[in-house]
Design a protein around this motif. Structure first.
Motif, PDB file in Angstrom:
ATOM      1  N   GLY A   1      19.253   5.067  30.026  1.00 31.03           N
ATOM      2  CA  GLY A   1      19.534   4.518  28.701  1.00 31.03           C
ATOM      3  C   GLY A   1      19.104   5.510  27.645  1.00 31.03           C
ATOM      4  N   CYS A   2      19.369   5.181  26.390  1.00 31.21           N
ATOM      5  CA  CYS A   2      18.976   6.084  25.300  1.00 31.21           C
ATOM      6  C   CYS A   2      17.471   6.328  25.306  1.00 31.21           C
ATOM      7  CB  CYS A   2      19.409   5.491  23.959  1.00 31.21           C
ATOM      8  SG  CYS A   2      21.191   5.291  23.766  1.00 31.21           S
ATOM      9  N   SER A   3      16.692   5.271  25.480  1.00 30.62           N
ATOM     10  CA  SER A   3      15.235   5.400  25.481  1.00 30.62           C
ATOM     11  C   SER A   3      14.743   6.279  26.615  1.00 30.62           C
ATOM     12  CB  SER A   3      14.589   4.015  25.610  1.00 30.62           C
ATOM     13  OG  SER A   3      14.941   3.405  26.845  1.00 30.62           O
ATOM     14  N   SER A   4      15.524   6.344  27.690  1.00 35.46           N
ATOM     15  CA  SER A   4      15.061   7.026  28.898  1.00 35.46           C
ATOM     16  C   SER A   4      15.133   8.544  28.818  1.00 35.46           C
ATOM     17  CB  SER A   4      15.848   6.517  30.108  1.00 35.46           C
ATOM     18  OG  SER A   4      15.548   5.152  30.334  1.00 35.46           O
ATOM     19  N   ARG A   5      15.573   9.085  27.682  1.00 37.89           N
ATOM     20  CA  ARG A   5      15.476  10.527  27.459  1.00 37.89           C
ATOM     21  C   ARG A   5      14.045  10.935  27.089  1.00 37.89           C
ATOM     22  NH1 ARG A   5      20.180  13.144  26.953  1.00 37.89           N
ATOM     23  NH2 ARG A   5      19.225  14.801  25.725  1.00 37.89           N
ATOM     24  N   PHE A   6      13.202   9.942  26.884  1.00 40.39           N
ATOM     25  CA  PHE A   6      11.842  10.147  26.384  1.00 40.39           C
ATOM     26  C   PHE A   6      11.054  11.218  27.127  1.00 40.39           C
ATOM     27  CE2 PHE A   6       7.857   8.801  24.449  1.00 40.39           C
ATOM     28  CZ  PHE A   6       8.264   8.223  23.250  1.00 40.39           C
ATOM     29  N   PRO A   7      11.047  11.232  28.474  1.00 41.30           N
ATOM     30  CA  PRO A   7      10.210  12.223  29.174  1.00 41.30           C
ATOM     31  C   PRO A   7      10.542  13.669  28.825  1.00 41.30           C
ATOM     32  CG  PRO A   7      10.892  10.504  30.696  1.00 41.30           C
ATOM     33  CD  PRO A   7      11.670  10.287  29.424  1.00 41.30           C
ATOM     34  N   TYR A   8      11.799  13.955  28.445  1.00 48.50           N
ATOM     35  CA  TYR A   8      12.170  15.332  28.099  1.00 48.50           C
ATOM     36  C   TYR A   8      11.441  15.813  26.837  1.00 48.50           C
ATOM     37  CZ  TYR A   8      16.093  14.576  31.298  1.00 48.50           C
ATOM     38  OH  TYR A   8      16.866  14.295  32.406  1.00 48.50           O
ATOM     39  N   TYR A   9      11.039  14.864  26.009  1.00 47.91           N
ATOM     40  CA  TYR A   9      10.488  15.215  24.699  1.00 47.91           C
ATOM     41  C   TYR A   9       8.967  15.103  24.648  1.00 47.91           C
ATOM     42  CZ  TYR A   9      15.426  14.307  23.800  1.00 47.91           C
ATOM     43  OH  TYR A   9      16.804  14.300  23.857  1.00 47.91           O
ATOM     44  N   MET A  10       8.342  14.892  25.796  1.00 50.42           N
ATOM     45  CA  MET A  10       6.884  14.821  25.879  1.00 50.42           C
ATOM     46  C   MET A  10       6.383  15.990  26.730  1.00 50.42           C
ATOM     47  SD  MET A  10       6.041  12.198  24.052  1.00 50.42           S
ATOM     48  CE  MET A  10       4.307  12.319  24.450  1.00 50.42           C
ATOM     49  N   GLU A  11       5.412  16.726  26.232  1.00 49.96           N
ATOM     50  CA  GLU A  11       4.862  17.878  26.958  1.00 49.96           C
ATOM     51  C   GLU A  11       3.858  17.379  27.993  1.00 49.96           C
ATOM     52  OE1 GLU A  11       4.772  21.722  28.088  1.00 49.96           O
ATOM     53  OE2 GLU A  11       6.117  20.850  26.602  1.00 49.96           O
ATOM     54  N   THR A  12       4.404  16.664  28.977  1.00 44.15           N
ATOM     55  CA  THR A  12       3.607  16.083  30.050  1.00 44.15           C
ATOM     56  C   THR A  12       4.438  16.174  31.321  1.00 44.15           C
ATOM     57  OG1 THR A  12       4.549  13.854  29.818  1.00 44.15           O
ATOM     58  CG2 THR A  12       2.648  14.381  28.431  1.00 44.15           C
ATOM     59  N   TYR A  13       3.919  15.623  32.400  1.00 38.46           N
ATOM     60  CA  TYR A  13       4.747  15.419  33.579  1.00 38.46           C
ATOM     61  C   TYR A  13       5.678  14.238  33.312  1.00 38.46           C
ATOM     62  CZ  TYR A  13       1.607  18.593  35.991  1.00 38.46           C
ATOM     63  OH  TYR A  13       0.880  19.697  36.358  1.00 38.46           O
ATOM     64  N   GLY A  14       6.794  14.183  34.022  1.00 38.97           N
ATOM     65  CA  GLY A  14       7.708  13.078  33.789  1.00 38.97           C
ATOM     66  C   GLY A  14       8.784  12.963  34.850  1.00 38.97           C
ATOM     67  N   PHE A  15       9.345  11.770  34.957  1.00 41.99           N
ATOM     68  CA  PHE A  15      10.481  11.507  35.820  1.00 41.99           C
ATOM     69  C   PHE A  15      11.538  10.762  35.012  1.00 41.99           C
ATOM     70  CE2 PHE A  15       7.220  11.845  39.126  1.00 41.99           C
ATOM     71  CZ  PHE A  15       7.881  12.554  40.118  1.00 41.99           C
ATOM     72  N   HIS A  16      12.769  11.238  35.054  1.00 41.79           N
ATOM     73  CA  HIS A  16      13.920  10.491  34.528  1.00 41.79           C
ATOM     74  C   HIS A  16      14.612   9.928  35.765  1.00 41.79           C
ATOM     75  CE1 HIS A  16      17.756  10.561  31.758  1.00 41.79           C
ATOM     76  NE2 HIS A  16      17.434   9.347  32.165  1.00 41.79           N
ATOM     77  N   THR A  17      14.357   8.656  36.063  1.00 40.14           N
ATOM     78  CA  THR A  17      14.759   8.099  37.352  1.00 40.14           C
ATOM     79  C   THR A  17      16.140   7.450  37.261  1.00 40.14           C
ATOM     80  OG1 THR A  17      13.687   5.933  37.045  1.00 40.14           O
ATOM     81  CG2 THR A  17      12.325   7.735  37.870  1.00 40.14           C
ATOM     82  N   ILE A  18      16.379   6.388  38.019  1.00 37.20           N
ATOM     83  CA  ILE A  18      17.689   5.751  38.052  1.00 37.20           C
ATOM     84  C   ILE A  18      17.620   4.365  37.419  1.00 37.20           C
ATOM     85  CG2 ILE A  18      18.548   7.076  39.998  1.00 37.20           C
ATOM     86  CD1 ILE A  18      17.755   4.832  41.836  1.00 37.20           C
ATOM     87  N   HIS A  19      18.789   3.786  37.200  1.00 38.53           N
ATOM     88  CA  HIS A  19      18.913   2.588  36.395  1.00 38.53           C
ATOM     89  C   HIS A  19      18.069   1.432  36.926  1.00 38.53           C
ATOM     90  CE1 HIS A  19      22.026   0.339  33.662  1.00 38.53           C
ATOM     91  NE2 HIS A  19      20.850   0.505  33.099  1.00 38.53           N
ATOM     92  N   GLY A  20      17.096   1.006  36.130  1.00 35.86           N
ATOM     93  CA  GLY A  20      16.292  -0.162  36.446  1.00 35.86           C
ATOM     94  C   GLY A  20      15.147   0.061  37.405  1.00 35.86           C
ATOM     95  N   ARG A  21      15.068   1.275  37.995  1.00 32.17           N
ATOM     96  CA  ARG A  21      14.082   1.490  39.059  1.00 32.17           C
ATOM     97  C   ARG A  21      12.817   2.207  38.601  1.00 32.17           C
ATOM     98  NH1 ARG A  21      18.951  -0.741  40.194  1.00 32.17           N
ATOM     99  NH2 ARG A  21      19.026  -1.452  42.356  1.00 32.17           N
ATOM    100  N   ALA A  22      12.669   2.434  37.313  1.00 36.13           N
ATOM    101  CA  ALA A  22      11.472   3.121  36.823  1.00 36.13           C
ATOM    102  C   ALA A  22      10.177   2.407  37.227  1.00 36.13           C
ATOM    103  CB  ALA A  22      11.544   3.301  35.308  1.00 36.13           C
ATOM    104  N   PRO A  23      10.105   1.063  37.183  1.00 32.35           N
ATOM    105  CA  PRO A  23       8.851   0.406  37.602  1.00 32.35           C
ATOM    106  C   PRO A  23       8.480   0.693  39.056  1.00 32.35           C
ATOM    107  CG  PRO A  23      10.203  -1.126  36.349  1.00 32.35           C
ATOM    108  CD  PRO A  23      11.058   0.079  36.614  1.00 32.35           C
ATOM    109  N   ALA A  24       9.488   0.775  39.939  1.00 28.36           N
ATOM    110  CA  ALA A  24       9.203   1.061  41.347  1.00 28.36           C
ATOM    111  C   ALA A  24       8.683   2.483  41.519  1.00 28.36           C
ATOM    112  CB  ALA A  24      10.462   0.850  42.187  1.00 28.36           C
TER     113      ALA A  24
END
Length: 348
Positions: free
Chosen positions: A56-79
């Protein structure tokens, strides 16, 4: 689990070299800056911080944070976030999702991360629309919302994210909105909570659902339309400049709130309720207050810590391995074993 070591950083330490790309005027920009301003205040360490998102639009967030991050798949971020936390409980996990990603295809995963009380901050950006896929109605869209998928207006009853979180067993539930100056305070409170901290953030979609939250988020007259909750403080809103101070009184016969006038600042005489973040029943009532007759309840609705899932898993793991030797070769050679003689020939 050891307490995280606080370090000194600035906003610049959390900004990446990536071009931030959302639609001009999108509320996500304001939320991004609020988070980047909050992390130095809590002493967070970029090397120990992980942002995990779905789609989703919000899910671009990890690209803009100077941290570790995962851009995962639809709905599965909590898992995915649960797996990361269990693999390394020392990490500071921030989960970023939207009303579609988190409450539609991801609703089941969201429920389980909340009921398990996995230690992380969950930011659900609620713009009441599917922005990335061009404006279809979402689980939180209001009745009558016109969209490409509901040209005559949505007839669905919308989901209430905070009520959903409370019903799923969340121990921390809060609300804010994208351009609010108080949003960092809500994020700090969520980070201080050990366990799953759920924050609904109303976010303006400038293209497909523009200004849908202006009924309570517009600056003019905001005092009359927003109730900012503080633990141990009376539930007051409004001001003398905008028609007088008001408050919420609990009618114990109907177990519902009533709006009352507060004369001369005497909120006690008016019977105004004092907010108690550990009262789950009151949190439910606040989450479901209908806007219009009542102000929009903001801030921390509920905050009552409980043992976390990761703590339970660590304790179970330690109990299972106590007094045992970690020797894989010995384990493989124990019990019923046999040797295959490589010189044996198949019968003719």
């Amino acid at each position: 689990m050891n307490a995280p070591v606080k370090i000194e950083t600035t906003l610049k330490d959390w900004e990446t070299d990536q071009e931030v790309r959302w639609c001009p005027g999108c509320g996500d920009y304001a939320i991004l800056k609020a988070v980047q301003r909050t992390l130095p205040k809590i002493g967070a360490d970029p090397a120990n911080t992980v942002f995990i998102s779905g789609i989703g639009c919000s899910s671009r967030f990890p690209y803009y944070m100077e941290t570790y991050g995962f851009h995962t798949i639809h709905g599965r971020a909590p898992a995915v976030a649960t797996g990361v936390k269990l693999a390394n409980p020392e990490l500071d996990i921030w989960l970023v999702t939207g009303d579609g990603d988190g409450l539609s295809i991801g609703g089941n995963h969201m429920m389980h991360v909340l009921r398990r009380n996995v230690d992380m901050q969950i930011m659900l950006f609620n713009n009441e629309i599917y922005g990335l896929t061009k404006g279809q109605y979402s689980p939180t869209s209001r009745v009558g919302t016109p969209s490409p998928s509901t040209p005559r207006g949505s007839v669905d009853a919308p989901a209430n994210p905070c009520a959903f979180a409370l019903g799923s067993g969340a121990r921390f539930v809060a609300r804010g909105f994208d351009v609010s100056k108080k949003l960092p305070e809500v994020l700090i409170a969520a980070h201080e909570h050990r366990g799953a901290a759920f924050i609904e953030i109303f976010q303006n979609c400038i293209v497909y659902n523009k200004d849908v939250f202006d009924d309570f988020a517009a600056p003019k007259g905001a005092e009359d339309r927003q109730l900012w909750l503080e633990d141990g403080e009376p539930m007051l809103f409004g001001s003398e400049k905008t028609g007088g101070v008001k408050g919420l009184r609990l009618n114990t016969d109907t177990l519902s709130f009533e709006v009352v006038e507060v004369a001369d600042g005497d909120w006690q005489a008016a019977g105004v309720r004092v907010h108690d973040t550990k009262n789950r029943v009151i949190a439910h009532l606040l989450a479901e207050l209908p806007f219009g007759p009542y102000p929009m309840a903001m801030g921390v609705l509920y905050d009552d810590p409980a043992p976390t899932f990761s703590d339970g898993m660590i304790a179970e793991r330690e109990a299972a391995t106590k007094g045992k030797e970690a020797n894989l070769a010995k384990l493989l050679q124990s019990g019923q074993t046999w040797t295959v003689d490589g010189t044996a020939q198949d019968p003719v």
